[in-house]
Each structure stands twice: as C-alpha cells, then as structure tokens.
Design a protein around this motif. Structure first.
Motif, PDB file in Angstrom:
ATOM      1  N   ARG A   1      55.249  53.139  76.610  1.00 51.83           N
ATOM      2  CA  ARG A   1      56.242  53.779  75.746  1.00 51.83           C
ATOM      3  C   ARG A   1      57.626  53.742  76.381  1.00 51.83           C
ATOM      4  O   ARG A   1      58.623  53.482  75.704  1.00 51.83           O
ATOM      5  CB  ARG A   1      55.826  55.219  75.450  1.00 51.83           C
ATOM      6  N   ASP A   2      57.703  54.004  77.689  1.00 53.17           N
ATOM      7  CA  ASP A   2      59.000  54.012  78.366  1.00 53.17           C
ATOM      8  C   ASP A   2      59.643  52.628  78.367  1.00 53.17           C
ATOM      9  O   ASP A   2      60.866  52.507  78.307  1.00 53.17           O
ATOM     10  CB  ASP A   2      58.836  54.504  79.810  1.00 53.17           C
ATOM     11  N   VAL A   3      58.823  51.594  78.459  1.00 57.41           N
ATOM     12  CA  VAL A   3      59.348  50.231  78.510  1.00 57.41           C
ATOM     13  C   VAL A   3      59.756  49.735  77.121  1.00 57.41           C
ATOM     14  O   VAL A   3      60.734  48.992  76.986  1.00 57.41           O
ATOM     15  CB  VAL A   3      58.300  49.280  79.138  1.00 57.41           C
ATOM     16  N   MET A   4      59.050  50.165  76.070  1.00 58.59           N
ATOM     17  CA  MET A   4      59.251  49.533  74.763  1.00 58.59           C
ATOM     18  C   MET A   4      59.969  50.390  73.735  1.00 58.59           C
ATOM     19  O   MET A   4      60.456  49.855  72.739  1.00 58.59           O
ATOM     20  CB  MET A   4      57.903  49.083  74.194  1.00 58.59           C
ATOM     21  N   ARG A   5      60.059  51.712  73.940  1.00 54.80           N
ATOM     22  CA  ARG A   5      60.601  52.551  72.858  1.00 54.80           C
ATOM     23  C   ARG A   5      62.046  52.207  72.507  1.00 54.80           C
ATOM     24  O   ARG A   5      62.460  52.327  71.355  1.00 54.80           O
ATOM     25  CB  ARG A   5      60.473  54.041  73.222  1.00 54.80           C
ATOM     26  N   HIS A   6      62.837  51.776  73.485  1.00 55.80           N
ATOM     27  CA  HIS A   6      64.239  51.457  73.198  1.00 55.80           C
ATOM     28  C   HIS A   6      64.423  50.002  72.809  1.00 55.80           C
ATOM     29  O   HIS A   6      65.556  49.578  72.541  1.00 55.80           O
ATOM     30  CB  HIS A   6      65.118  51.789  74.412  1.00 55.80           C
ATOM     31  N   ARG A   7      63.352  49.255  72.783  1.00 55.20           N
ATOM     32  CA  ARG A   7      63.436  47.839  72.411  1.00 55.20           C
ATOM     33  C   ARG A   7      63.007  47.592  70.970  1.00 55.20           C
ATOM     34  O   ARG A   7      63.039  46.456  70.500  1.00 55.20           O
ATOM     35  CB  ARG A   7      62.593  46.996  73.373  1.00 55.20           C
ATOM     36  N   LEU A   8      62.583  48.631  70.277  1.00 57.05           N
ATOM     37  CA  LEU A   8      62.198  48.498  68.880  1.00 57.05           C
ATOM     38  C   LEU A   8      63.386  48.849  67.987  1.00 57.05           C
ATOM     39  O   LEU A   8      64.117  49.799  68.259  1.00 57.05           O
ATOM     40  CB  LEU A   8      61.026  49.432  68.550  1.00 57.05           C
TER      41      LEU A   8
ATOM     42  N   SER B   1      59.887  58.032  64.676  1.00 58.93           N
ATOM     43  CA  SER B   1      60.484  57.612  65.943  1.00 58.93           C
ATOM     44  C   SER B   1      59.768  56.365  66.443  1.00 58.93           C
ATOM     45  O   SER B   1      58.717  55.973  65.920  1.00 58.93           O
ATOM     46  CB  SER B   1      60.373  58.723  66.985  1.00 58.93           C
ATOM     47  N   ALA B   2      60.327  55.758  67.484  1.00 58.89           N
ATOM     48  CA  ALA B   2      59.680  54.578  68.073  1.00 58.89           C
ATOM     49  C   ALA B   2      58.305  54.927  68.616  1.00 58.89           C
ATOM     50  O   ALA B   2      57.370  54.122  68.536  1.00 58.89           O
ATOM     51  CB  ALA B   2      60.572  53.998  69.169  1.00 58.89           C
ATOM     52  N   ASP B   3      58.158  56.137  69.167  1.00 53.39           N
ATOM     53  CA  ASP B   3      56.859  56.541  69.692  1.00 53.39           C
ATOM     54  C   ASP B   3      55.814  56.660  68.589  1.00 53.39           C
ATOM     55  O   ASP B   3      54.625  56.409  68.823  1.00 53.39           O
ATOM     56  CB  ASP B   3      56.987  57.867  70.439  1.00 53.39           C
ATOM     57  N   ASP B   4      56.239  57.056  67.394  1.00 50.23           N
ATOM     58  CA  ASP B   4      55.300  57.135  66.276  1.00 50.23           C
ATOM     59  C   ASP B   4      54.753  55.760  65.920  1.00 50.23           C
ATOM     60  O   ASP B   4      53.617  55.642  65.430  1.00 50.23           O
ATOM     61  CB  ASP B   4      55.991  57.744  65.047  1.00 50.23           C
ATOM     62  N   VAL B   5      55.541  54.727  66.143  1.00 50.50           N
ATOM     63  CA  VAL B   5      55.087  53.362  65.885  1.00 50.50           C
ATOM     64  C   VAL B   5      54.242  52.841  67.046  1.00 50.50           C
ATOM     65  O   VAL B   5      53.241  52.149  66.840  1.00 50.50           O
ATOM     66  CB  VAL B   5      56.301  52.438  65.644  1.00 50.50           C
ATOM     67  N   LEU B   6      54.630  53.187  68.269  1.00 45.78           N
ATOM     68  CA  LEU B   6      53.939  52.656  69.437  1.00 45.78           C
ATOM     69  C   LEU B   6      52.544  53.259  69.630  1.00 45.78           C
ATOM     70  O   LEU B   6      51.643  52.588  70.128  1.00 45.78           O
ATOM     71  CB  LEU B   6      54.772  52.908  70.698  1.00 45.78           C
ATOM     72  N   THR B   7      52.361  54.504  69.240  1.00 43.01           N
ATOM     73  CA  THR B   7      51.064  55.167  69.471  1.00 43.01           C
ATOM     74  C   THR B   7      49.909  54.426  68.816  1.00 43.01           C
ATOM     75  O   THR B   7      48.907  54.123  69.481  1.00 43.01           O
ATOM     76  CB  THR B   7      51.131  56.627  69.005  1.00 43.01           C
ATOM     77  N   PRO B   8      49.966  54.099  67.508  1.00 46.20           N
ATOM     78  CA  PRO B   8      48.835  53.339  66.933  1.00 46.20           C
ATOM     79  C   PRO B   8      48.694  51.939  67.523  1.00 46.20           C
ATOM     80  O   PRO B   8      47.577  51.408  67.601  1.00 46.20           O
ATOM     81  CB  PRO B   8      49.167  53.289  65.445  1.00 46.20           C
ATOM     82  N   ILE B   9      49.798  51.340  67.950  1.00 51.57           N
ATOM     83  CA  ILE B   9      49.713  50.007  68.561  1.00 51.57           C
ATOM     84  C   ILE B   9      48.966  50.072  69.885  1.00 51.57           C
ATOM     85  O   ILE B   9      48.103  49.234  70.185  1.00 51.57           O
ATOM     86  CB  ILE B   9      51.124  49.413  68.745  1.00 51.57           C
ATOM     87  N   LEU B  10      49.249  51.083  70.688  1.00 47.63           N
ATOM     88  CA  LEU B  10      48.544  51.245  71.961  1.00 47.63           C
ATOM     89  C   LEU B  10      47.057  51.475  71.744  1.00 47.63           C
ATOM     90  O   LEU B  10      46.229  51.059  72.565  1.00 47.63           O
ATOM     91  CB  LEU B  10      49.148  52.402  72.755  1.00 47.63           C
ATOM     92  N   GLU B  11      46.723  52.160  70.664  1.00 46.14           N
ATOM     93  CA  GLU B  11      45.312  52.400  70.373  1.00 46.14           C
ATOM     94  C   GLU B  11      44.620  51.135  69.862  1.00 46.14           C
ATOM     95  O   GLU B  11      43.424  50.947  70.082  1.00 46.14           O
ATOM     96  CB  GLU B  11      45.186  53.523  69.335  1.00 46.14           C
ATOM     97  N   ALA B  12      45.376  50.295  69.182  1.00 42.53           N
ATOM     98  CA  ALA B  12      44.773  49.123  68.544  1.00 42.53           C
ATOM     99  C   ALA B  12      44.595  47.944  69.488  1.00 42.53           C
ATOM    100  O   ALA B  12      43.659  47.151  69.325  1.00 42.53           O
ATOM    101  CB  ALA B  12      45.614  48.694  67.344  1.00 42.53           C
ATOM    102  N   VAL B  13      45.486  47.790  70.469  1.00 45.68           N
ATOM    103  CA  VAL B  13      45.409  46.637  71.371  1.00 45.68           C
ATOM    104  C   VAL B  13      44.315  46.863  72.406  1.00 45.68           C
ATOM    105  O   VAL B  13      44.294  47.886  73.099  1.00 45.68           O
ATOM    106  CB  VAL B  13      46.765  46.405  72.071  1.00 45.68           C
ATOM    107  N   SER B  14      43.422  45.919  72.517  1.00 43.73           N
ATOM    108  CA  SER B  14      42.295  46.023  73.443  1.00 43.73           C
ATOM    109  C   SER B  14      42.771  46.078  74.887  1.00 43.73           C
ATOM    110  O   SER B  14      43.734  45.402  75.267  1.00 43.73           O
ATOM    111  CB  SER B  14      41.346  44.827  73.268  1.00 43.73           C
ATOM    112  N   VAL B  15      42.090  46.863  75.682  1.00 41.87           N
ATOM    113  CA  VAL B  15      42.430  47.024  77.098  1.00 41.87           C
ATOM    114  C   VAL B  15      41.517  46.138  77.926  1.00 41.87           C
ATOM    115  O   VAL B  15      40.298  46.168  77.762  1.00 41.87           O
ATOM    116  CB  VAL B  15      42.281  48.502  77.538  1.00 41.87           C
ATOM    117  N   PRO B  16      42.060  45.333  78.839  1.00 41.93           N
ATOM    118  CA  PRO B  16      41.206  44.469  79.653  1.00 41.93           C
ATOM    119  C   PRO B  16      40.406  45.274  80.665  1.00 41.93           C
ATOM    120  O   PRO B  16      40.883  46.271  81.209  1.00 41.93           O
ATOM    121  CB  PRO B  16      42.202  43.537  80.349  1.00 41.93           C
TER     122      PRO B  16
END
Length: 358
Positions: free
Chosen positions: A293-300, A312-327
């Motif tokens: 979130r700290d790296v990407m919130r100001h880049r959206l 807010s940008a965090d409202d958009v980033l939260t579902p994205i973080l949940e959706a992207v698979s973690v290695p």
C-alpha cells in the motif's frame, strides 16, 4: 517449505546500532511505529518518503530525532507559495571583493531533508526538489554538486486544507518510494505525548554514524530476493492496470491509470530493506505485501467515478492484494544456493515454487 515462525538461528543483520537508533527515536516519539519503520526502510533502500497527516502528529520531530540519533545533518524547508527554486537548491552570488560569482548551496544539501507541506509551494519549486531527489545532484550555473550520501527527503502533506496549495503532479509524486498515512494516536499514547512534552525530556543521543548507515545500505543491497518474489511484485503492479486479470473486472471503472513499473522496482527494493530490518538476509512475500500500500497508493490515478463515491487508493488496493496469489517458495534453500553459486537442479525451481490463493 519456509517456516512461518521466525527462525531464531537465522542471522540478524539489523541488530546493533540501527536498533539503538530506533530506540533513541522512540524515547521522544510515542507510537507512530509505522512511520518510524518506513523512515528506516527509505533510508536503507535509498528512497524518499511522502507522509500525509494532519498537523501535530510529530512528523517533523520524528525525522529530526532520527537525524540526531544517526549524527546526520538535518534541514527543514518550510514550503510556502512565495518560495523560489534558489531557496531550495541554492544560487550564484556576486562577490564584489573577488569580482566573481560564488555558489551558495541551499538547504537541500543535508542527509535528512524535511520538505514541510510540499504542496504549498508552486510547481517550479516542487520540480527543483524532485529533480535532486531523482538525480542526487544539482547544477547551479556551470557547476554540478552532488547531494550528500546518505540522502533522504521526507515530504509532508496536510490532507485537510486545499486552499493555497498546489497538488503534486502524478509524474512527480511517482518519484517518492513510499507514501505513508499517519493518524491520531490512541488515548494512552496521547497521554504519554502530553506528559513528555510538558516536562523535561531526554534528547536523543547519537548511536549511529553515517559510515555505519552507508554500510547498512550496502548490506541491504545484498539481501536475497527470489525470482518468484519479483514476479509477485510485478503481478501486484500489473493488477492495478488490468484488474480483470485477477478476477476483478468491476474495479477497472475506478482506475484511470495503474501503478507504473517504478512501483514493481520499489516493491522489491523496499522489501529487501524491510527484510534487513527484520533480521533476515532474504526477503519473504510478507515483506512485499506489508509495503504494497505504501509503495502503490500514490501511484494510482483514480477515476472521477471513484472520487465521486469517496473511494481512496487503499480501497482499490485492498481487494487487489487479496486477489493476487502469494508465492510460497523455499527461500532459505534458494538463498544458500545463490550464496554458493549453485543453480537449482533441473525442474527444481518450478517444483519448488508453488502458488496458493487467498
């Protein structure tokens, strides 16, 4: 498989003077653990930090106290509408006695620079500061002057006032490695703040030298990052550009532009610094996720529809973080192989790298 609990046998690169410096800062600053951690991450990763919060949350005192603990030079620039670029980077002054121009360097030539309320200065001043942040040098007349090493700019923004401010252009704000949001302290923390500020408190002692910090930066560069983690960082940034790729097509209407490739780079660099702070010589997926979130919130760049709905940008980033698979990768084994110069056996990398869902 990499164990989920901390490995007590793992090396602790960040112990010693760096931990003592953090302790010295916390003797003055109450709470704000996220801000202090992000400041150190930016220092170790050679990045810059943008902090957004209402006045009175110790943003200035935090960076000033850190400068005292590390023995670095600190300068505060109060941004105002009448500021000009020469007030920040310096200018040439005519010396009548010598009959020649002499260069007077500006306050930006310090190890830690606080750009207070950066959005109150006009675009020319913002550009002058952001140029030295990127190039780490300033040209005045025909001479070029290098910025000090290490060099950290922490800029602050006030989110509750818009009158008399100049919003940072998206292309310029992208040059900040991190943007951190800080809020009010808890009642218990505020009690301690008032108690400390209304009595005589102990100033921070220097426990870290500039040379030690430069050495820590070099050791941070050596932190191992598995290729699967680099792919994870790229997938996160890519998902902000095309949410439909991760099963979130409805999110696209809230985004005009996603994060730039600079986000992927900074996710990895900041993740290495956070891993070093946490006492490891290899990065984990959680390091990158914690800083996403700290790296990407100001880049959206949010769409008008998102702004109209108060998102807010965090409202958009939260579902994205949940959706992207973690290695899920055997990081310690990979780290040992990388250190010994032995590449994984055929098929080992693909079989060792597994992806799990949310």
């Amino acid at each position: 498989m990499e164990p989920t609990r901390p490995d007590l046998a793992a090396p602790r690169p960040a112990q010693g003077p760096l931990e003592q410096a953090l302790y010295e800062v916390k003797k003055t600053i109450v709470g704000q653990d996220v801000l202090l951690e992000r400041m150190l991450v930016a220092l170790l990763a050679r990045g810059h930090l943008l902090v957004e919060g209402v006045p009175g949350l110790a943003k200035t005192m935090a960076i000033k106290t850190l400068a005292e603990a590390m023995g670095g030079q600190f300068q505060r620039i109060q941004f105002t509408p009448d500021l000009v670029p020469a007030d920040v980077i310096g200018t040439r002054i005519w010396n009548q006695k010598e009959g020649d121009f002499q260069v007077s360097l500006g306050p930006v030539f310090a190890n830690l620079v606080l750009a207070d309320e950066i959005n109150r200065a006009p675009a020319k001043v913002q550009s002058a500061l952001l140029e030295v942040m990127q190039e780490r040098q300033v040209t005045i007349g025909r001479e070029t002057f290098a910025a000090p090493d290490p060099f950290l700019v922490m800029a602050t923004q006030n989110p509750i006032e818009s009158e008399g401010t100049y919003a940072l252009p998206e292309a310029q704000v992208d040059r900040f490695m991190l943007k951190t949001l800080i809020g009010y302290p808890s009642p218990a923390e505020e009690f301690v703040v008032v108690e400390r500020m209304t009595t005589r408190f102990e100033r921070a002692q220097q426990v870290l030298t500039i040379d030690q910090l430069v050495d820590y930066q070099r050791r941070t560069d050596e932190v191992y990052v598995d290729p699967a983690l680099i792919e994870y960082a790229v997938r996160l940034a890519s998902a902000t550009r095309s949410p439909g790729q991760v099963g979130l097509p409805d999110l696209a209407r809230y985004l005009s532009f996603g994060a730039s490739p600079r986000a992927s780079i900074n996710l990895v660099l900041a993740g290495k610094a956070l891993a070093f702070l946490r006492g490891r010589d290899f990065a984990r997926p959680q390091d990158i996720r914690d800083l996403a979130r700290d790296v990407m919130r100001h880049r959206l760049v949010l769409s008008y529809e998102a702004l109209a709905e108060g998102m807010s940008a965090d409202d958009v980033l939260t579902p994205i973080l949940e959706a992207v698979s973690v290695p899920d990768v055997p990081l310690r084994e990979r780290r040992q192989q990388a250190a010994s110069g032995v590449s994984p056996a055929g098929g080992h990398q693909s079989s060792g790298t597994q992806w799990h869902g949310r």
